[in-house]
Scaffold this motif. Sequence first.
Motif, PDB file in Angstrom:
ATOM      1  N   UNK A  91      -7.110   3.263  -7.403  1.00  0.00           N
ATOM      2  CA  UNK A  91      -7.258   1.916  -6.846  1.00  0.00           C
ATOM      3  C   UNK A  91      -7.369   1.923  -5.326  1.00  0.00           C
ATOM      4  N   UNK A  92      -7.551   3.107  -4.726  1.00  0.00           N
ATOM      5  CA  UNK A  92      -7.604   3.195  -3.266  1.00  0.00           C
ATOM      6  C   UNK A  92      -8.764   2.392  -2.682  1.00  0.00           C
ATOM      7  N   UNK A  93      -8.541   1.870  -1.487  1.00  0.00           N
ATOM      8  CA  UNK A  93      -9.616   1.175  -0.767  1.00  0.00           C
ATOM      9  C   UNK A  93     -10.188   2.049   0.346  1.00  0.00           C
ATOM     10  N   UNK A  94      -9.848   3.351   0.290  1.00  0.00           N
ATOM     11  CA  UNK A  94     -10.368   4.306   1.259  1.00  0.00           C
ATOM     12  C   UNK A  94     -11.821   4.633   0.915  1.00  0.00           C
ATOM     13  N   UNK A  95     -12.733   4.207   1.750  1.00  0.00           N
ATOM     14  CA  UNK A  95     -14.159   4.344   1.451  1.00  0.00           C
ATOM     15  C   UNK A  95     -14.653   5.787   1.508  1.00  0.00           C
ATOM     16  N   UNK A  96     -13.936   6.668   2.207  1.00  0.00           N
ATOM     17  CA  UNK A  96     -14.394   8.055   2.334  1.00  0.00           C
ATOM     18  C   UNK A  96     -13.762   8.976   1.297  1.00  0.00           C
ATOM     19  N   UNK A  97     -12.941   8.441   0.441  1.00  0.00           N
ATOM     20  CA  UNK A  97     -12.303   9.281  -0.571  1.00  0.00           C
ATOM     21  C   UNK A  97     -13.304   9.632  -1.670  1.00  0.00           C
ATOM     22  N   UNK A  98     -13.033  10.737  -2.357  1.00  0.00           N
ATOM     23  CA  UNK A  98     -13.880  11.138  -3.479  1.00  0.00           C
ATOM     24  C   UNK A  98     -13.710  10.150  -4.623  1.00  0.00           C
ATOM     25  N   UNK A 144      -3.101   2.810  -2.314  1.00  0.00           N
ATOM     26  CA  UNK A 144      -3.760   4.044  -1.900  1.00  0.00           C
ATOM     27  C   UNK A 144      -3.044   5.326  -2.334  1.00  0.00           C
ATOM     28  N   UNK A 145      -1.732   5.416  -2.024  1.00  0.00           N
ATOM     29  CA  UNK A 145      -1.052   6.700  -2.213  1.00  0.00           C
ATOM     30  C   UNK A 145       0.345   6.529  -2.815  1.00  0.00           C
ATOM     31  N   UNK A 146       0.826   7.648  -3.380  1.00  0.00           N
ATOM     32  CA  UNK A 146       2.218   7.773  -3.785  1.00  0.00           C
ATOM     33  C   UNK A 146       2.600   9.241  -3.699  1.00  0.00           C
ATOM     34  N   UNK A 195       4.581   3.779  -0.473  1.00  0.00           N
ATOM     35  CA  UNK A 195       4.674   2.934   0.717  1.00  0.00           C
ATOM     36  C   UNK A 195       4.091   1.555   0.471  1.00  0.00           C
ATOM     37  N   UNK A 196       4.800   0.503   0.861  1.00  0.00           N
ATOM     38  CA  UNK A 196       4.257  -0.859   0.719  1.00  0.00           C
ATOM     39  C   UNK A 196       2.956  -1.052   1.498  1.00  0.00           C
ATOM     40  N   UNK A 197       2.821  -0.327   2.618  1.00  0.00           N
ATOM     41  CA  UNK A 197       1.607  -0.457   3.427  1.00  0.00           C
ATOM     42  C   UNK A 197       0.390   0.176   2.763  1.00  0.00           C
ATOM     43  N   UNK A 198       0.637   1.181   1.928  1.00  0.00           N
ATOM     44  CA  UNK A 198      -0.459   1.869   1.235  1.00  0.00           C
ATOM     45  C   UNK A 198      -0.263   1.805  -0.280  1.00  0.00           C
TER      46      UNK A 198
END
Length: 284
Positions: A178-185, A136-138, A130-133
């Motif tokens: 490269x995620x910017x999710x602060x709560x991820x492991x 973060x994800x694929x 997703x272009x929005x994420x």
Amino acid sequence: MQKFFSNKKFIIFMIIIIVTFGLLAVSVNVRDNDETPSFVQQIGNDTYSLVGGVFAYPVNAAKNVNSQFASFYNTYTENQRLKSRIDELDKNKADLKTVQDENSKLKKELKLDATLTDYDIQTASVVTRSPNNWQNYLTINRGSTSGLKKNMPVMSGNGLIGRIVEVNKISSKVELISTNNEVSDKFAVEIQGTDAIDGVISKYDSSTGKLVMENVQSTDGIKKGQRVVTSGLGGRTPKGLYVGKVYGIKKDNYGMTNSVYITPSADLRDFTVVTVIKSKVSGD
């Protein structure tokens, strides 16, 4: 009166035709008759050539026009065939480029496979991102039916890119390193050298394209170009998976917190084929 002149023209035309054929017949008889004097034969030959030329001119002109038309048509047909061939070659060239790119990516995966002889692996293709994420994800086209499980690490080329966070029957969701999710492991890593230096990949600097390693106790002895691999701490990720190389060290404004910037081995912006690290090979 107009009809009279029209009939008169027709009569004159017919007379000319009759006279012409008459002269043609006489000239043939004269030139083919052995008893005819040579002077008369010459006149017959000249007359035959003149009259024959009058009739031959439109016939030859028609032949030339027909020949030119045939040549033009053949040229047009050949031109269309060549255009079609050019279009076909362009398509084949595009197809070849696509195959070459895919082949190059698969070769990188094969090189990766050769370095993971201690692990059971599964190759998969990226189906959505997703272009929005984007960072973060694929989603990949392998799931539980292929033996995939949550938290399995995922690599591309010869570098770590993330881990599986959601598993479906025939697809899985991958959270990128490269995620910017602060709560991820976070990934526990170490800088290889005389004394291994531990830390975690805490974030990704999109402006520089570098991974940021924090919780580093000391930066003494760290040099640019040193290899960074997973440390295995925490038990979720196997030890020794290649992440990248040290790019540089940065301190905060107070000179207290050390951050090590890492150039990722994998291109985190562009990949279509990935390798999932499933488990240790049985018996190891």
